[in-house]
Scaffold this motif. Structure first.
Motif, mmCIF file in Angstrom:
data_model
loop_
_atom_site.group_PDB
_atom_site.id
_atom_site.type_symbol
_atom_site.label_atom_id
_atom_site.label_comp_id
_atom_site.label_asym_id
_atom_site.label_seq_id
_atom_site.Cartn_x
_atom_site.Cartn_y
_atom_site.Cartn_z
ATOM 1 N N THR A 4 22.607 1.319 2.248
ATOM 2 C CA THR A 4 23.617 2.427 1.535
ATOM 3 C C THR A 4 23.981 3.494 2.135
ATOM 4 O O THR A 4 23.443 3.191 3.093
ATOM 5 N N ASP A 5 25.036 4.296 1.662
ATOM 6 C CA ASP A 5 25.255 5.994 2.241
ATOM 7 C C ASP A 5 26.150 5.397 3.817
ATOM 8 O O ASP A 5 25.409 5.638 4.764
ATOM 9 N N LEU A 6 26.423 4.100 3.754
ATOM 10 C CA LEU A 6 27.607 4.016 5.254
ATOM 11 C C LEU A 6 29.019 4.282 4.900
ATOM 12 O O LEU A 6 29.705 4.392 3.868
ATOM 13 N N LYS A 47 13.164 -3.583 10.681
ATOM 14 C CA LYS A 47 13.946 -3.396 11.738
ATOM 15 C C LYS A 47 14.963 -2.025 10.892
ATOM 16 O O LYS A 47 16.034 -2.664 10.402
ATOM 17 N N PRO A 48 14.927 -0.874 11.778
ATOM 18 C CA PRO A 48 16.273 0.170 11.632
ATOM 19 C C PRO A 48 16.547 0.342 11.937
ATOM 20 O O PRO A 48 16.413 -0.054 13.255
ATOM 21 N N PHE A 49 18.147 0.617 11.318
ATOM 22 C CA PHE A 49 19.375 0.334 12.358
ATOM 23 C C PHE A 49 19.876 1.178 11.880
ATOM 24 O O PHE A 49 20.621 1.824 11.257
ATOM 25 N N HIS A 50 20.800 1.776 12.665
ATOM 26 C CA HIS A 50 22.286 2.602 12.536
ATOM 27 C C HIS A 50 22.907 2.212 11.381
ATOM 28 O O HIS A 50 23.714 1.448 11.273
ATOM 29 N N ILE A 51 23.327 4.498 11.154
ATOM 30 C CA ILE A 51 24.350 4.107 10.267
ATOM 31 C C ILE A 51 25.059 5.111 10.185
ATOM 32 O O ILE A 51 24.267 6.170 10.624
ATOM 33 N N ASP A 52 26.456 5.463 9.583
ATOM 34 C CA ASP A 52 27.050 6.427 9.681
ATOM 35 C C ASP A 52 26.891 7.290 8.506
ATOM 36 O O ASP A 52 27.706 6.384 7.598
#
Length: 265
Positions: free
Chosen positions: A144-146, A117-122
């Motif tokens: 990571t990269d949140l 499951k991919p989920f959105h990060i900012d």
């Protein structure tokens, strides 16, 4: 199910998750040679990889992608926005474009006996995602990269057995360090990276009886220290208002130079 960081840091990221039958990399941001060596240590040949899931197009997440794709023709999964940017990266060289497979945030896809499951990060990338990877009975995630986290992030990281989360920088080191002002603002902003303190706060929100293995990853070489990340996150958990303490689970730093221990679930 096994879970291991082959490398994690601001200079390159590559995480393995797999079962006896299915083998996935999350990101390929180090040289293909290092990835091959890491897989050999896990007991795998690169040709046995089932998929490479890319979080976003920055070089510390895709550096070795072109060579792996050319040599082994491994399917590559990423969002449409990320794939569009990957196609523009000339340093990756030529590779079969039919390997590129688009995915959508919050829509499961299946690789062998694993559900991803991919989920959105900012983050300041085209269309970045984190990944949750689940077998029949076990679940892991790489986040990571949140730039920041919210309830949506927390919801996707609940009921895990193991997780790699970002603990990128110490705020004081970043504020007093050599980076130019604009870069400091980017890293600390909502589309940058999680500090050690915020990594601990996120962990407080997702701890459970089930979650037994935590890797702290994507540490900045210039603005963090492994010992500082570890102690800061540990303190946030111990002083937080969740019912758990840092001795209730195993926590380790994912290094940029060497593999983590292989977590077997």
């Amino acid at each position: 199910m096994r879970f291991v960081s082959i490398a994690s840091g601001s200079s390159g990221n590559c995480i393995y998750a797999g079962t006896e039958h299915t083998h996935i990399l999350v990101d390929a941001g180090i040289s293909a040679k290092r990835i091959e060596q890491g897989l050999f240590e896990v007991g795998l040949k690169p040709s046995e990889l089932s998929a490479i899931c890319i979080t976003h197009e920055h070089s510390d997440h895709v550096k070795g992608l072109g060579v792996l794709a050319r040599k082994y023709e491994i399917p590559i999964y990423a969002t449409e926005g990320t794939l569009r940017e990957i196609r523009k990266i000339k340093s990756l060289g030529e590779y079969p474009e039919e390997l590129l497979t688009p995915v959508r945030p919050d829509v499961d896809f299946f690789v062998g006996d694993l559900t991803v499951k991919p989920f959105h990060i900012d983050h300041d990338a085209a269309d970045p995602v984190a990944y949750r990877i689940q077998s029949e009975t076990k679940a892991v995630a790489v986040a990571t990269d949140l730039g920041h986290f919210n309830q949506y992030t927390i919801d996707h990281l609940l009921e895990l057995d193991a997780v790699l989360i970002e603990s990128n920088h110490d705020l004081r080191m970043l504020e007093t360090g050599p980076y130019p002002y604009y870069l400091k603002r980017r890293i600390m902003g909502d589309f940058g990276h999680l500090s050690n303190e915020n990594a601990g706060r996120l962990l407080n929100c997702i701890l459970s009886d089930r979650l037994q293995h935590i890797l702290l990853g994507h540490l900045s070489k210039e603005n963090n220290l492994p010992e500082l990340a570890y102690e800061t996150v540990k303190l946030e958990v111990d002083e937080g208002d969740c019912p758990y303490c840092s001795s209730d689970f195993h926590m380790a730093i994912a290094s940029r130079e060497r593999m983590s221990e292989i977590i077997t679930l």
